[in-house]
Design an enzyme around this catalytic site. Sequence first.
Site, short mmCIF file in Angstrom:
data_model
loop_
_atom_site.label_atom_id
_atom_site.label_comp_id
_atom_site.label_asym_id
_atom_site.label_seq_id
_atom_site.Cartn_x
_atom_site.Cartn_y
_atom_site.Cartn_z
NE ARG A 139 -2.50 -1.67 3.26
CZ ARG A 139 -2.36 -2.97 3.55
NH1 ARG A 139 -2.80 -3.88 2.71
NH2 ARG A 139 -1.79 -3.36 4.66
CD GLU A 198 2.24 -8.56 16.20
OE1 GLU A 198 1.57 -8.86 17.19
OE2 GLU A 198 1.83 -7.87 15.25
#
Length: 179
Positions: free
Chosen positions: A67, A104
């Site tokens: 993006r 993560e």
Amino acid sequence: MINPKLAPLGELIRANLRDVPDFPETGVLFRDISPLLANGEAFSKLVKGLADFYRGRVDLVAGLESRGFLIAAPVAVELGLGTLMIRKAGKLPGPVIGIDYGLEYGKSRMELQPDSIEPGARVLVLDDVLATGGTVNASAALIKRAGGKVESVCVLMELSELDGRSTLGDLPCEALTMI
């Protein structure tokens, strides 16, 4: 803290943001910028506002996959500058440099074509979101390794609960809105 000169752009983003629950997985609330991109007037104001804020301060605009590309390219055009793509592994042809970084839930790799940065070029890094800071830090390291200087990082949204800003050290970062 939001820079007061950029606060109107943050309001524009919040007014054109859509929350998508349980995407890409259950329990995640995705902040979708598609309505902003689809609103020609709002998107134009965002591009012009960013260009005005960074005019004269940068030599190149980098977009982070994916993006970030949608923001970086029109800002670069508005500034009359080139655009640099920083992509996930295996997406760029020719000689590339890369860096692995932690997520993560695993590991990823960002790459760039080092010959697309002139030595000493001041680079503006644009992306949609600052989460844990992994992508931004990897991208900044690549720009530095290629001979450029990260003048500033600018994200449309900062996810404050993930505290990615604390991982950026002295890397200058502007967030247009805090979520």
